[in-house]
Design a protein around this motif. Structure first.
Motif, PDB file in Angstrom:
ATOM      1  N   VAL A   1       0.842  -1.201   0.000  1.00 17.11           N
ATOM      2  CA  VAL A   1       0.000   0.000   0.000  1.00 17.11           C
ATOM      3  C   VAL A   1       0.883   1.260   0.000  1.00 17.11           C
ATOM      4  CG1 VAL A   1      -1.590   1.371   1.420  1.00 17.11           C
ATOM      5  CG2 VAL A   1      -2.030  -1.064   1.060  1.00 17.11           C
ATOM      6  N   LYS A   2       1.893   1.266   0.846  1.00 14.22           N
ATOM      7  CA  LYS A   2       2.801   2.426   0.912  1.00 14.22           C
ATOM      8  C   LYS A   2       3.488   2.661  -0.433  1.00 14.22           C
ATOM      9  CE  LYS A   2       3.939   2.571   5.813  1.00 14.22           C
ATOM     10  NZ  LYS A   2       4.856   1.999   6.812  1.00 14.22           N
ATOM     11  N   GLN A   3       3.941   1.546  -1.029  1.00 13.77           N
ATOM     12  CA  GLN A   3       4.612   1.633  -2.319  1.00 13.77           C
ATOM     13  C   GLN A   3       3.659   2.229  -3.360  1.00 13.77           C
ATOM     14  OE1 GLN A   3       6.084  -2.289  -3.329  1.00 13.77           O
ATOM     15  NE2 GLN A   3       6.285  -1.650  -5.470  1.00 13.77           N
ATOM     16  N   GLY A   4       2.398   1.784  -3.329  1.00 10.75           N
ATOM     17  CA  GLY A   4       1.391   2.306  -4.251  1.00 10.75           C
ATOM     18  C   GLY A   4       1.168   3.787  -4.031  1.00 10.75           C
ATOM     19  N   LEU A   5       1.116   4.192  -2.773  1.00 13.51           N
ATOM     20  CA  LEU A   5       0.857   5.595  -2.454  1.00 13.51           C
ATOM     21  C   LEU A   5       2.021   6.493  -2.873  1.00 13.51           C
ATOM     22  CD1 LEU A   5      -0.808   5.298   1.090  1.00 13.51           C
ATOM     23  CD2 LEU A   5      -1.945   5.876  -1.058  1.00 13.51           C
TER      24      LEU A   5
ATOM     25  N   THR B   1       3.547   7.646  -7.704  1.00 15.93           N
ATOM     26  CA  THR B   1       3.457   8.753  -8.671  1.00 15.93           C
ATOM     27  C   THR B   1       3.390  10.073  -7.895  1.00 15.93           C
ATOM     28  OG1 THR B   1       1.031   8.837  -8.730  1.00 15.93           O
ATOM     29  CG2 THR B   1       2.091   7.301 -10.249  1.00 15.93           C
ATOM     30  N   LEU B   2       3.618  11.158  -8.596  1.00 13.94           N
ATOM     31  CA  LEU B   2       3.569  12.460  -7.938  1.00 13.94           C
ATOM     32  C   LEU B   2       2.159  12.719  -7.401  1.00 13.94           C
ATOM     33  CD1 LEU B   2       4.975  15.102  -7.181  1.00 13.94           C
ATOM     34  CD2 LEU B   2       4.295  16.032  -9.394  1.00 13.94           C
ATOM     35  N   LYS B   3       1.157  12.395  -8.243  1.00 16.67           N
ATOM     36  CA  LYS B   3      -0.234  12.615  -7.866  1.00 16.67           C
ATOM     37  C   LYS B   3      -0.583  11.791  -6.616  1.00 16.67           C
ATOM     38  CE  LYS B   3      -4.188  11.354 -10.062  1.00 16.67           C
ATOM     39  NZ  LYS B   3      -4.992  10.965 -11.224  1.00 16.67           N
ATOM     40  N   SER B   4      -0.140  10.540  -6.626  1.00 21.42           N
ATOM     41  CA  SER B   4      -0.479   9.683  -5.489  1.00 21.42           C
ATOM     42  C   SER B   4       0.253  10.128  -4.223  1.00 21.42           C
ATOM     43  CB  SER B   4      -0.178   8.221  -5.813  1.00 21.42           C
ATOM     44  OG  SER B   4       1.212   7.994  -5.841  1.00 21.42           O
ATOM     45  N   LYS B   5       1.444  10.728  -4.399  1.00 23.30           N
ATOM     46  CA  LYS B   5       2.176  11.218  -3.224  1.00 23.30           C
ATOM     47  C   LYS B   5       1.421  12.363  -2.551  1.00 23.30           C
ATOM     48  CE  LYS B   5       6.913  10.116  -4.457  1.00 23.30           C
ATOM     49  NZ  LYS B   5       8.148  10.642  -5.000  1.00 23.30           N
ATOM     50  N   ILE B   6       0.878  13.225  -3.366  1.00 21.22           N
ATOM     51  CA  ILE B   6       0.086  14.338  -2.813  1.00 21.22           C
ATOM     52  C   ILE B   6      -1.141  13.763  -2.103  1.00 21.22           C
ATOM     53  CG2 ILE B   6      -1.252  16.413  -3.391  1.00 21.22           C
ATOM     54  CD1 ILE B   6       0.637  16.670  -5.875  1.00 21.22           C
ATOM     55  N   GLY B   7      -1.776  12.792  -2.762  1.00 12.61           N
ATOM     56  CA  GLY B   7      -2.936  12.139  -2.152  1.00 12.61           C
ATOM     57  C   GLY B   7      -2.570  11.485  -0.836  1.00 12.61           C
ATOM     58  N   ALA B   8      -1.413  10.823  -0.819  1.00 15.44           N
ATOM     59  CA  ALA B   8      -0.979  10.122   0.385  1.00 15.44           C
ATOM     60  C   ALA B   8      -0.796  11.081   1.550  1.00 15.44           C
ATOM     61  CB  ALA B   8       0.318   9.367   0.102  1.00 15.44           C
ATOM     62  N   ALA B   9      -0.218  12.240   1.247  1.00 16.70           N
ATOM     63  CA  ALA B   9       0.025  13.230   2.301  1.00 16.70           C
ATOM     64  C   ALA B   9      -1.291  13.643   2.952  1.00 16.70           C
ATOM     65  CB  ALA B   9       0.740  14.441   1.719  1.00 16.70           C
TER      66      ALA B   9
ATOM     67  N   PRO C   1      -5.582   5.407  -8.163  1.00 15.90           N
ATOM     68  CA  PRO C   1      -5.132   4.705  -9.378  1.00 15.90           C
ATOM     69  C   PRO C   1      -3.790   4.002  -9.179  1.00 15.90           C
ATOM     70  CG  PRO C   1      -5.917   6.910  -9.902  1.00 15.90           C
ATOM     71  CD  PRO C   1      -5.866   6.821  -8.405  1.00 15.90           C
ATOM     72  N   ALA C   2      -2.848   4.710  -8.571  1.00 13.47           N
ATOM     73  CA  ALA C   2      -1.531   4.105  -8.358  1.00 13.47           C
ATOM     74  C   ALA C   2      -1.624   2.959  -7.348  1.00 13.47           C
ATOM     75  CB  ALA C   2      -0.543   5.157  -7.867  1.00 13.47           C
ATOM     76  N   LEU C   3      -2.459   3.150  -6.331  1.00  6.94           N
ATOM     77  CA  LEU C   3      -2.599   2.119  -5.304  1.00  6.94           C
ATOM     78  C   LEU C   3      -3.190   0.844  -5.892  1.00  6.94           C
ATOM     79  CD1 LEU C   3      -2.342   1.381  -2.370  1.00  6.94           C
ATOM     80  CD2 LEU C   3      -4.549   2.428  -1.917  1.00  6.94           C
ATOM     81  N   LYS C   4      -4.212   1.009  -6.710  1.00  8.32           N
ATOM     82  CA  LYS C   4      -4.842  -0.159  -7.327  1.00  8.32           C
ATOM     83  C   LYS C   4      -3.845  -0.938  -8.169  1.00  8.32           C
ATOM     84  CE  LYS C   4      -9.734   0.965  -7.422  1.00  8.32           C
ATOM     85  NZ  LYS C   4     -10.776   1.713  -8.147  1.00  8.32           N
ATOM     86  N   LYS C   5      -2.976  -0.210  -8.864  1.00 10.28           N
ATOM     87  CA  LYS C   5      -2.004  -0.860  -9.733  1.00 10.28           C
ATOM     88  C   LYS C   5      -1.053  -1.744  -8.915  1.00 10.28           C
ATOM     89  CE  LYS C   5       1.211   0.366 -13.353  1.00 10.28           C
ATOM     90  NZ  LYS C   5       1.993   1.480 -13.883  1.00 10.28           N
ATOM     91  N   THR C   6      -0.562  -1.223  -7.780  1.00  9.74           N
ATOM     92  CA  THR C   6       0.367  -2.058  -7.006  1.00  9.74           C
ATOM     93  C   THR C   6      -0.371  -3.183  -6.290  1.00  9.74           C
ATOM     94  OG1 THR C   6       0.274  -0.437  -5.228  1.00  9.74           O
ATOM     95  CG2 THR C   6       2.214  -0.380  -6.640  1.00  9.74           C
ATOM     96  N   LEU C   7      -1.610  -2.925  -5.854  1.00  5.25           N
ATOM     97  CA  LEU C   7      -2.353  -4.000  -5.183  1.00  5.25           C
ATOM     98  C   LEU C   7      -2.667  -5.138  -6.150  1.00  5.25           C
ATOM     99  CD1 LEU C   7      -4.847  -2.233  -2.749  1.00  5.25           C
ATOM    100  CD2 LEU C   7      -2.962  -3.747  -2.147  1.00  5.25           C
ATOM    101  N   LYS C   8      -2.792  -4.799  -7.434  1.00  9.16           N
ATOM    102  CA  LYS C   8      -3.079  -5.826  -8.441  1.00  9.16           C
ATOM    103  C   LYS C   8      -1.981  -6.895  -8.443  1.00  9.16           C
ATOM    104  CE  LYS C   8      -4.493  -5.988 -13.298  1.00  9.16           C
ATOM    105  NZ  LYS C   8      -5.794  -6.648 -13.172  1.00  9.16           N
ATOM    106  N   SER C   9      -0.747  -6.460  -8.169  1.00  8.10           N
ATOM    107  CA  SER C   9       0.349  -7.433  -8.146  1.00  8.10           C
ATOM    108  C   SER C   9       0.179  -8.410  -6.989  1.00  8.10           C
ATOM    109  CB  SER C   9       1.688  -6.709  -8.004  1.00  8.10           C
ATOM    110  OG  SER C   9       1.796  -6.165  -6.702  1.00  8.10           O
ATOM    111  N   PHE C  10      -0.717  -8.082  -6.061  1.00  6.21           N
ATOM    112  CA  PHE C  10      -0.932  -8.964  -4.912  1.00  6.21           C
ATOM    113  C   PHE C  10      -2.281  -9.677  -5.027  1.00  6.21           C
ATOM    114  CE2 PHE C  10      -0.571 -10.185  -0.437  1.00  6.21           C
ATOM    115  CZ  PHE C  10       0.784 -10.365  -0.364  1.00  6.21           C
TER     116      PHE C  10
END
Lengths: 341, 341
Positions: free
Chosen positions: A252-256, A259-267, B271-280
């Motif tokens: 989950v952390k790796q997914g977050l 990408t730049l967009k996901s990093k902002i979302g994660a914050a 979107p990014a989270l779903k992509k990495t979770l797909k690998s699991f």
């Protein structure tokens, strides 16, 4: 008059000893005035840590134990030879009724061996199970047995079910806890030889709320309060729980962070996410009791931080005040004694 | 000349039959021209689904099977009585060499019983294991055995280790796959009676890359490629894997949706989270082969969607082209036959 629960704590056990252990002990006595802690360990190191804190001096006592049992030592030999270790001295305090309980984040093997050989089993109890609380969607369930004595017999599992039920009801406060046996299907005829033999015996236990089989899939959903299994299976469940959780949180952390967009979302999302994930953190529930002994022994995770140590010490208070050993003796041990006569 | 792999697919098996099954079969023949699928099921229902798609007509054939085996039916009885079911007809096609493999999302029990009684074991194979691929940080590992025959003996586990190794090397493409036995500690002397007896036998197998014990904690980290255990433990691992994953993903979603700020964050991160979770996601790896039979039988998840059916059909192609049964026969079955003489 208030009763004080006396807890001996292994100041040298675990990855973060003595630093986090001492901090956890201080937090426990500061927040609860019915606890006295004996910090058992190398006196100089323990006192150096204690100096950092303010606390009611009469409720923390340092007991010198010059020897340390290492994580990788063969447990039987370690307990036999290292008489001056924190583990042997702490357990002897329980045996001598100088302490009501012993808490350790040290070697699981040594805790199990010491519990049985030093503190000793309650008469009539055949095998003391190690029973951690595991987090679920619904709160927490007791997984019993996760110890080192594998290849259990049906009568062991029946005692586990009863002791687990007493623990959940009286220490954790779950009314009429649902007891289930780990199985590979919901039907009574399913299972291996051990489960098939144990199932009818559990059905006959009218002092517990036996709800039948539980498939492993339902455990994290909180399908039962007391999850009965033999130690090999229990160990697999406990460790896989940790493994899958830590791997998925990593994914989950790796997914977050991908990408730049996901990093902002994660914050933006992380504070709320951390809060809900905390409910799935086993550290919140303190350690695993080793039940059926003449005194309480609690094993906490080797990587325990102060909060887990504090929670493990709290556990001991309820255990002692509710006279759990008395209930176990009355409801299980004496019963079995009678059956054997 | 190109070889065509002929796969019989149970069009009536699983929660999403026939809709997703038919779609998965169409996708398989459209994307690969070396596959022919027999859709075995109630002809009218199957044809109604097929009408929705365009595909090379000569590579999908409908085989009428008026009866359906339900998920909850007692498997032995179902296989014996429902001779006109998709499962019995499909497995008979494998037995008669009219198909190279059979894929079903139907009742696991019926697949196991049918595999053994209709398709039959390769001579010398004592027990056919069900071996799903489970997702790990590193890719996927084969968990062998997750079937219904519990209380295995050491010689069964040794055959599982060898068959699993052949499968991972030749079907999944892992060179010199690391084989480990599930245990409650890394040391050779640890374990229950079965593991202790099996361990030295595995050490003597010079045709596999045996790396010793694996603790359940290490499985999701990809600690071994072939994870050997008896079916009760395998079943617990497989189902707990699913249970912890789905619970944790639920907890993560709940955390992401719990505040306005986190909801905005979630929208950016998902979107990014779903992509990495797909690998699991285990669906990516197709179904679980039932190994050691005179033909391949693949069990896919009851909730399989089209993509999982397609992946399960692909698996059969590699299995068939690489002549896995020939290798199993040569390397395991004949060896055991000789030992017994």
């Amino acid at each position: 008059m208030q009763t004080i629960t006396r807890v001996a704590v292994d100041a040298m056990g675990g990855d973060n000893a003595p630093l986090e252990i001492v901090k956890g002990a201080v937090d426990a006595v500061v927040s609860h005035d019915d606890i006295k802690v004996f910090l058992v360990g190398q006196e100089e190191a323990v006192r150096a840590e204690l100096k950092k804190y303010q606390f009611p001096a009469e409720r923390i006592e340092v007991v010198d134990a010059p020897e340390v049992i290492e994580m990788a030592e063969p447990p039987v030999q370690a307990i036999r030879k290292k008489k001056q270790s924190s583990m042997v001295i702490g357990m002897n305090m329980v045996k001598q009724k100088e302490a009501d309980a012993f808490v350790s984040a040290g070697s699981t093997g040594a805790v199990l061996v010491g519990g049985q050989t030093i503190v000793g089993r309650i008469k009539g109890i055949k095998r003391p199970p190690l029973a951690p609380l595991i987090p679920t969607e619904a709160g927490a369930s007791l997984l019993i047995d996760c110890g080192a004595n594998v290849d259990a017999r049906p009568e062991h599992l029946v005692q586990f079910a009863r002791m687990g039920s007493i623990y959940m009801e009286n220490v954790v406060g779950v009314k009429n806890p649902r007891v289930a046996i780990v199985n590979i299907g919901a039907e009574e005829e399913k299972g291996n030889a051990l489960v098939k033999e144990t199932f009818p015996l559990l059905k006959e236990c009218h002092d517990i709320n036996f709800v039948g089989s539980i498939e492993a899939r339902e455990i994290p959903h909180g399908g039962a309060d007391v999850i009965v299994c033999e130690a090999f299976v229990g160990n697999v469940i406990l460790k896989l729980y940790e493994g899958v959780s830590s791997t998925l949180i990593g994914v989950v952390k790796q997914g977050l962070m991908s990408t730049l967009k996901s990093k902002i979302g994660a914050a933006l999302a992380l504070p709320a996410l951390k809060k809900t994930l905390k409910s799935f953190d086993s550290g919140e529930y303190g350690g695993a009791p080793l039940l059926g002994l003449n005194g309480l022994v609690v094993k906490t995770h080797g990587s325990s931080k102060a909060a887990e140590i504090t929670n493990s010490i709290y556990q001991c208070v309820t255990f002692s005040k509710e006279n759990i050993n008395g209930i176990i003796k009355e409801r299980i041990a004496d019963l079995n004694q009678n059956e054997q006569e």
